[in-house]
Each structure stands twice: as C-alpha cells, then as structure tokens.
Design a protein around this motif. Structure first.
Motif, short mmCIF file in Angstrom:
data_model
loop_
_atom_site.label_atom_id
_atom_site.label_comp_id
_atom_site.label_asym_id
_atom_site.label_seq_id
_atom_site.Cartn_x
_atom_site.Cartn_y
_atom_site.Cartn_z
N ALA A 78 0.82 -1.20 0.00
CA ALA A 78 0.00 0.00 0.00
C ALA A 78 0.86 1.25 0.00
CB ALA A 78 -0.91 0.00 1.22
N THR A 79 0.36 2.29 -0.63
CA THR A 79 1.03 3.57 -0.65
C THR A 79 0.32 4.51 0.32
OG1 THR A 79 1.61 3.27 -2.96
CG2 THR A 79 1.70 5.51 -2.11
N VAL A 80 1.11 5.21 1.10
CA VAL A 80 0.57 6.17 2.06
C VAL A 80 1.07 7.55 1.68
CG1 VAL A 80 0.53 6.88 4.47
CG2 VAL A 80 0.54 4.45 3.90
N GLN A 81 0.15 8.51 1.64
CA GLN A 81 0.54 9.88 1.34
C GLN A 81 0.53 10.66 2.65
OE1 GLN A 81 -1.71 11.76 -1.71
NE2 GLN A 81 -0.49 13.62 -1.64
N VAL A 82 1.62 11.34 2.94
CA VAL A 82 1.78 12.09 4.18
C VAL A 82 1.76 13.57 3.88
CG1 VAL A 82 3.31 12.49 6.14
CG2 VAL A 82 3.15 10.22 5.14
N GLU A 83 1.10 14.35 4.75
CA GLU A 83 1.02 15.79 4.57
C GLU A 83 1.38 16.48 5.87
OE1 GLU A 83 -2.48 19.10 3.86
OE2 GLU A 83 -2.79 17.06 3.15
N GLN A 84 2.27 17.44 5.81
CA GLN A 84 2.65 18.21 6.99
C GLN A 84 1.52 19.20 7.29
OE1 GLN A 84 6.60 19.86 6.85
NE2 GLN A 84 6.14 21.38 8.42
N VAL A 85 1.03 19.21 8.54
CA VAL A 85 -0.12 20.06 8.87
C VAL A 85 0.24 21.28 9.71
CG1 VAL A 85 -1.81 18.20 8.64
CG2 VAL A 85 -0.73 18.62 10.85
N THR A 86 1.46 21.32 10.26
CA THR A 86 1.92 22.50 11.00
C THR A 86 3.36 22.80 10.62
OG1 THR A 86 2.91 21.36 12.90
CG2 THR A 86 0.55 21.78 13.03
#
Length: 94
Positions: free
Chosen positions: A2-10
């Motif tokens: 599986a591929t996971v997409q990570v996003e910085q929120v702060t």
C-alpha cells in the motif's frame, strides 16, 4: 504494498518532539516538546495549543476517566477531564 501519502499540517513546533498519541477523548492528537516540558494538542481546525507541564515531559497517555497521565522528569502528572493538572512527585530516598 500500500502507498501512504503524508502531509505536513503544522510548521515545526517542537525542539525535541516525542510521543504522539491520538485519543478520541481528547478530540485528536497530542505530542510532547520533551525538553521544554510542554504538551502540544492539535485541534480539529488545525490550531495547536501548547501547555507547559514541568521541566521535562517524557510521555502522555489517555486516562479511562478522561484527561491524561503525563510522565515528567521526576514522577508523574495527572490531568483530570476538566484540564486541571497535578504534578505528583516521587519520594526522595534518604
């Protein structure tokens, strides 16, 4: 795999970030700025609350009755469901 997409929120907020924990009872994510002695909380609107607890914080975990148990430099702190924090010192050996 599986591929996971990570996003910085702060933006970077902690000098020594540690121990992120999610709890529905808190309404989201908490983590530590360990060497500052602070617990940080991420609100649903994306704002971050920083709360100073002691000289060092090493862990934060939810309590069944609400609030949290917080490991501090020389003992523990208990946060009640209403946000009140009491630092419990360990007895000093003589």
């Amino acid at each position: 795999m599986a591929t996971v997409q990570v996003e910085q929120v702060t933006e970077p907020l902690a000098y020594h970030g540690e121990g992120s924990v999610w709890s529905d009872a808190w309404g989201g994510l908490r983590w530590l700025d360990m060497l500052a002695g602070d617990v940080l909380s991420l609100a649903p609107d994306g704002t971050v609350r920083r709360r100073h607890i002691d000289t060092v914080v090493a862990a934060v975990r939810p309590r069944r009755q609400g609030g949290a148990v917080i490991g501090v430099e020389r003992g523990f702190a208990l946060e009640k469901w209403d946000g009140t924090v009491t630092v419990l010192g360990l007895p000093v050996e003589r």
